[in-house]
Design a protein around this motif. Structure first.
Motif, short mmCIF file in Angstrom:
data_model
loop_
_atom_site.label_atom_id
_atom_site.label_comp_id
_atom_site.label_asym_id
_atom_site.label_seq_id
_atom_site.Cartn_x
_atom_site.Cartn_y
_atom_site.Cartn_z
N VAL A 83 -14.03 -7.05 12.42
CA VAL A 83 -13.59 -8.37 11.93
C VAL A 83 -13.04 -8.24 10.51
O VAL A 83 -11.95 -8.75 10.20
CB VAL A 83 -14.76 -9.38 11.97
N GLN A 84 -13.77 -7.56 9.65
CA GLN A 84 -13.32 -7.39 8.28
C GLN A 84 -12.00 -6.64 8.22
O GLN A 84 -11.09 -6.99 7.44
CB GLN A 84 -14.38 -6.64 7.47
N HIS A 85 -11.86 -5.61 9.05
CA HIS A 85 -10.63 -4.81 9.06
C HIS A 85 -9.44 -5.66 9.51
O HIS A 85 -8.36 -5.59 8.90
CB HIS A 85 -10.79 -3.61 9.99
N ALA A 86 -9.62 -6.47 10.54
CA ALA A 86 -8.54 -7.32 11.02
C ALA A 86 -8.12 -8.34 9.96
O ALA A 86 -6.92 -8.57 9.74
CB ALA A 86 -8.96 -8.03 12.30
N VAL A 87 -9.09 -8.93 9.28
CA VAL A 87 -8.80 -9.88 8.20
C VAL A 87 -8.01 -9.17 7.10
O VAL A 87 -6.99 -9.68 6.60
CB VAL A 87 -10.10 -10.48 7.63
N ALA A 88 -8.46 -7.98 6.72
CA ALA A 88 -7.80 -7.22 5.65
C ALA A 88 -6.35 -6.89 6.00
O ALA A 88 -5.44 -7.09 5.20
CB ALA A 88 -8.58 -5.95 5.35
N VAL A 89 -6.13 -6.39 7.22
CA VAL A 89 -4.78 -5.98 7.61
C VAL A 89 -3.85 -7.20 7.71
O VAL A 89 -2.69 -7.14 7.29
CB VAL A 89 -4.80 -5.20 8.95
N HIS A 90 -4.35 -8.31 8.23
CA HIS A 90 -3.55 -9.54 8.29
C HIS A 90 -3.12 -9.98 6.89
O HIS A 90 -1.94 -10.28 6.65
CB HIS A 90 -4.36 -10.65 8.97
N ILE A 91 -4.06 -9.97 5.97
CA ILE A 91 -3.76 -10.36 4.59
C ILE A 91 -2.76 -9.38 3.95
O ILE A 91 -1.81 -9.78 3.28
CB ILE A 91 -5.07 -10.43 3.76
N ILE A 92 -2.97 -8.10 4.19
CA ILE A 92 -2.09 -7.08 3.62
C ILE A 92 -0.67 -7.21 4.15
O ILE A 92 0.31 -7.14 3.38
CB ILE A 92 -2.66 -5.67 3.89
N GLN A 93 -0.52 -7.43 5.44
CA GLN A 93 0.81 -7.56 6.02
C GLN A 93 1.58 -8.73 5.45
O GLN A 93 2.77 -8.62 5.13
CB GLN A 93 0.71 -7.70 7.55
N ARG A 94 0.92 -9.89 5.31
CA ARG A 94 1.61 -11.08 4.79
C ARG A 94 1.96 -10.89 3.30
O ARG A 94 3.01 -11.32 2.84
CB ARG A 94 0.76 -12.33 4.96
N THR A 95 1.06 -10.22 2.59
CA THR A 95 1.32 -9.95 1.17
C THR A 95 2.48 -8.97 1.01
O THR A 95 3.30 -9.10 0.10
CB THR A 95 0.04 -9.40 0.49
N TYR A 96 2.55 -8.01 1.91
CA TYR A 96 3.65 -7.04 1.93
C TYR A 96 5.00 -7.77 2.06
O TYR A 96 5.95 -7.52 1.32
CB TYR A 96 3.45 -6.08 3.10
N ARG A 97 5.06 -8.73 2.99
CA ARG A 97 6.30 -9.50 3.17
C ARG A 97 6.63 -10.30 1.90
O ARG A 97 7.80 -10.40 1.51
CB ARG A 97 6.18 -10.44 4.37
N ALA A 98 5.62 -10.86 1.26
CA ALA A 98 5.84 -11.62 0.03
C ALA A 98 6.44 -10.73 -1.06
O ALA A 98 7.34 -11.13 -1.79
CB ALA A 98 4.53 -12.23 -0.46
N MET A 99 5.93 -9.49 -1.18
CA MET A 99 6.48 -8.54 -2.14
C MET A 99 7.97 -8.28 -1.87
O MET A 99 8.81 -8.34 -2.78
CB MET A 99 5.71 -7.21 -2.06
N LEU A 100 8.27 -7.98 -0.60
CA LEU A 100 9.65 -7.67 -0.23
C LEU A 100 10.57 -8.86 -0.46
O LEU A 100 11.70 -8.71 -0.93
CB LEU A 100 9.71 -7.24 1.24
N PHE A 101 10.09 -10.07 -0.16
CA PHE A 101 10.88 -11.29 -0.37
C PHE A 101 11.17 -11.49 -1.85
O PHE A 101 12.31 -11.81 -2.23
CB PHE A 101 10.12 -12.50 0.18
N CYS A 102 10.17 -11.33 -2.69
CA CYS A 102 10.34 -11.56 -4.13
C CYS A 102 11.30 -10.55 -4.76
O CYS A 102 12.10 -10.91 -5.63
CB CYS A 102 8.99 -11.50 -4.84
#
Length: 422
Positions: A286-305
């Motif tokens: 559960v913790q791993h899935a939460v972490a990866v979901h958060i990381i993926q969305r943050t990754y997109r935010a970095m690329l967008f900015c």
């Protein structure tokens, strides 16, 4: 003199000394710094602090309701309200006492007015307005999430703009901080927050009955057990993979976790409320899935900015704050993501990631210095249980439809290693 009294006296002397050290003008003469009292009651922690305009924390106090709500299995708003009422005066008086500052010396009083639990916000606002009216002080209404976002500027030298990820029991927000009250909202949770989801999974796993976790909050219990669990024993489908935006969703992940728990209970022949033999593996998954979901969305935010020149590729910064930012597994995964994309990575210390009076006082200082939202009349001021942060540009993010590259193997290895860090 008992040890508590000695400790308090030491704190008073330390706080007063820090204030005096910071009160020197260029001429060599001392001058008084501007002092702000911050008051926080947005959820279940009653906090107060005095901070000066040089960023010195002169005194702070906090009353945590965790034990009460742990017994109830979750936060009950009317109980939280009553506990705030019973403790707010003592907490504020302690913060002032430790700082060696009287209300007369304050430049302003800053208080959380949004967002949060309505009954909790009401207590802090009412108490603060009584102080403001009694002592005729300016009032600074504070947005709780803005305060979390700006706390890092108290502990680190960071200039605007920067990317900020706010993770807590009630919120999950990606935004760009362009100024003290100037935010671009890139995405947020469309349902529940990660902290709320982890707490609910912990309750479904009955972790309060686990010998290692009986005194831990849900999210903390999940993190603790996951350290010695194997996430690969249970894989959960990640949310929102088909949507190229920066929004989050955790309710579906919670449902998948519940289904897995029910299945395992059947396999082991136990009833709900008993501890599964594979509880550590489920916690890790559960913790791993939460972490990866958060990381993926943050990754997109970095690329967008970077693509839209909102942040410079040469000196971009990712700031992570909020209660869930104290989770070392998630934090180390985000650190690895930042390193891989040449972003500086900053987090306030764990004690300032959870709700506290210091962050409210500091936000008050920032607003006071910028001349933003300082009220000399409190007529019509109200608390707001729900309140957006900044200008919502999440549609622009979705329109850009940025594909996030698969997380590299070395990044995932680093995340997995963080699971072993105590």
């Amino acid at each position: 003199m008992n040890s508590v009294a000695k400790s308090l006296l030491k704190s008073v002397k330390h706080g007063r000394a820090a204030w005096l050290r910071s009160s020197s003008a260029r001429s060599g003469k001392q001058h008084l710094r501007k002092l702000v009292l911050g008051i926080e009651t947005s959820c279940d922690d009653t906090g107060a602090a005095v901070v000066d305009d040089a960023g010195n924390v002169l005194g702070e106090a906090l009353h945590c309701q965790k034990e009460v709500h742990l017994q109830a299995g979750g936060i009950i708003p009317v109980v939280a309200q009553q506990l705030h009422r019973e403790n707010i005066e003592q907490v504020v008086e302690e913060a002032l006492s430790v700082s060696g500052v009287s209300v007369h010396e304050l430049a302003a009083i800053a208080t959380t007015v949004k967002p949060g639990l309505a009954l909790s916000l009401e207590v802090g606002l009412q108490y603060s307005l009584n102080l403001v009216n009694k002592y005729q002080k300016p009032f600074i209404p504070i947005h709780h999430m803005e305060a979390h976002a700006l706390t890092v500027r108290l502990t680190h030298h960071v200039e605007f703009p920067f990317l900020v990820l706010l993770l807590s029991g009630g919120h999950c927000i990606l935004a760009v901080a362009q100024g003290v009250s100037d935010f671009l909202l890139l995405g947020q949770s469309i349902d529940i927050a990660p902290g709320d989801m982890l707490d609910k999974v912990a309750r479904r796993l009955s972790l309060r009955k686990h010998p290692e976790c009986h005194s831990m909050a849900g999210g903390k219990a999940i993190e603790h057990l996951a350290q010695t669990g194997d996430w690969q024993q249970h894989t959960f489908r990640l949310p929102m993979q088909q949507y190229r935006n920066c929004d989050f969703s955790f309710s579906g992940l919670q449902n998948l976790a519940n289904k897995a728990i029910i299945q395992k209970e059947k396999e082991e022949g136990i009833q709900e409320g008993e501890i599964l033999s594979c509880v550590k593996d489920i916690a890790a998954a559960v913790q791993h899935a939460v972490a990866v979901h958060i990381i993926q969305r943050t990754y997109r935010a970095m690329l967008f900015c970077i693509k839209n020149s909102i942040l410079s590729s040469k000196n971009a910064t990712l700031v992570v704050s909020g209660g869930v930012a104290s989770n070392q597994y998630i934090r180390k995964g985000l650190q690895t993501l930042a390193d891989a994309n040449d972003f500086a990575f900053l987090c306030p210390p764990p004690r300032l990631c959870t709700d506290n009076g210091v962050m409210i006082a500091w936000n008050g200082v920032e607003r006071l210095r910028a001349g933003l939202g300082v009220l000399h009349s409190t007529d019509g001021i109200r608390y707001e249980p729900k309140a957006p942060l900044g200008i919502d540009i999440s549609k622009r993010v979705e329109e850009d439809s940025i594909k996030v590259p698969k997380l590299k193997k070395d990044m995932m290895v680093s995340i997995l290693k963080s699971n072993l860090v105590k």
